[in-house]
Design a protein around this motif. Structure first.
Motif, mmCIF file in Angstrom:
data_model
loop_
_atom_site.group_PDB
_atom_site.id
_atom_site.type_symbol
_atom_site.label_atom_id
_atom_site.label_comp_id
_atom_site.label_asym_id
_atom_site.label_seq_id
_atom_site.Cartn_x
_atom_site.Cartn_y
_atom_site.Cartn_z
ATOM 1 N N ASP A 1 0.876 -1.373 -0.107
ATOM 2 C CA ASP A 1 -0.046 0.074 -0.070
ATOM 3 C C ASP A 1 0.921 1.322 -0.111
ATOM 4 O O ASP A 1 1.398 1.466 0.882
ATOM 5 C CB ASP A 1 -0.969 0.085 1.037
ATOM 6 N N PRO A 2 0.900 2.032 -1.295
ATOM 7 C CA PRO A 2 1.686 3.091 -1.316
ATOM 8 C C PRO A 2 1.477 4.105 -0.273
ATOM 9 O O PRO A 2 2.341 4.993 0.227
ATOM 10 C CB PRO A 2 1.728 3.680 -2.608
ATOM 11 N N ARG A 3 0.211 4.217 -0.072
ATOM 12 C CA ARG A 3 -0.346 5.430 1.026
ATOM 13 C C ARG A 3 0.044 5.143 2.514
ATOM 14 O O ARG A 3 0.879 5.942 3.296
ATOM 15 C CB ARG A 3 -1.809 5.571 1.025
ATOM 16 N N ALA A 4 0.020 3.770 2.726
ATOM 17 C CA ALA A 4 0.806 3.134 4.289
ATOM 18 C C ALA A 4 2.360 3.461 4.254
ATOM 19 O O ALA A 4 2.712 3.948 5.250
ATOM 20 C CB ALA A 4 0.419 1.933 4.279
ATOM 21 N N ARG B 1 3.917 5.848 2.400
ATOM 22 C CA ARG B 1 4.088 7.483 2.513
ATOM 23 C C ARG B 1 3.659 8.083 4.115
ATOM 24 O O ARG B 1 4.484 8.713 4.705
ATOM 25 C CB ARG B 1 3.216 8.096 1.475
ATOM 26 N N ASP B 2 2.608 7.420 4.478
ATOM 27 C CA ASP B 2 2.054 7.916 5.940
ATOM 28 C C ASP B 2 3.347 7.459 7.084
ATOM 29 O O ASP B 2 3.550 8.079 7.961
ATOM 30 C CB ASP B 2 0.776 7.339 6.250
ATOM 31 N N THR B 3 3.986 6.322 6.658
ATOM 32 C CA THR B 3 4.884 5.655 7.799
ATOM 33 C C THR B 3 6.021 6.423 7.682
ATOM 34 O O THR B 3 6.697 6.961 8.707
ATOM 35 C CB THR B 3 5.003 4.267 7.340
ATOM 36 N N SER C 1 4.084 15.364 6.977
ATOM 37 C CA SER C 1 3.554 16.015 5.894
ATOM 38 C C SER C 1 3.379 17.573 5.892
ATOM 39 O O SER C 1 2.527 18.087 5.171
ATOM 40 C CB SER C 1 2.460 15.437 4.973
#
Length: 166
Positions: free
Chosen positions: A7-10, A12-14, A156
């Motif tokens: 999961d690219p979003r996971a 990025r968030d990590t 972010s």
């Protein structure tokens, strides 16, 4: 429990949960001021010789031009740059420097006024790393301003560091 990395979003968030400094890498290239903002900038890679590094997306349209500069100015962004960070990094290259005070060295290295740390660098090595390249820069000159505090990229968002806790 750990989750997978599909999961690219996971991802990025990590990655956003780790604070990092924000640096502007800039030079005059073919008569034009050119700037790239990096939250992946790292100091202290080596003291002898003095080396720093940053990672740049391979899709960057700015790095290919900046990479041709004989000398690159690295300005660690400070509190007075907080309102300008997104502008400096925007896709519209014609307005990146609007209202931003700069100075240019004879070498073509460009610096943002008010930076807590300024480094004049040359490109030493570039290494492929996934969808980025890791760029190692050799430091040729340094300048610090103890009266300015650096900005931090965290979750972010642009932030300043709180006072000491220990």
């Amino acid at each position: 429990m750990l989750t997978g990395t599909q999961d690219p979003r996971a991802i990025r968030d990590t990655f956003a949960r780790f604070p990092s400094g924000v640096a502007a890498l800039a030079a005059v290239v073919d008569g034009d001021p050119t700037i790239l903002v990096a939250s992946s900038f790292t100091v202290g890679v080596s003291q002898d010789p003095p080396l720093v590094l940053f990672a740049v997306q391979r899709s960057s349209t700015t790095w290919p031009a900046l990479a041709t500069a004989p000398s690159i100015g690295v300005s660690v962004l400070g509190e007075q740059h907080a309102e300008k960070v997104r502008q400096l990094a925007c896709r519209d290259k014609t307005r990146r420097f609007d209202g931003v005070r700069t100075r240019v060295e004879r070498s073509g290295a460009l610096f943002l006024e008010g930076a807590p740390v300024a480094l004049e660098c040359t490109t030493q090595d570039v290494y492929p790393a996934g969808d980025h390249d890791i760029v190692v820069l050799r430091v040729r000159g340094v300048e610090t301003d103890a009266g300015q505090d650096a900005l931090v990229w965290y979750r972010s968002r642009i932030m300043t560091l709180p006072g000491e806790v220990a």
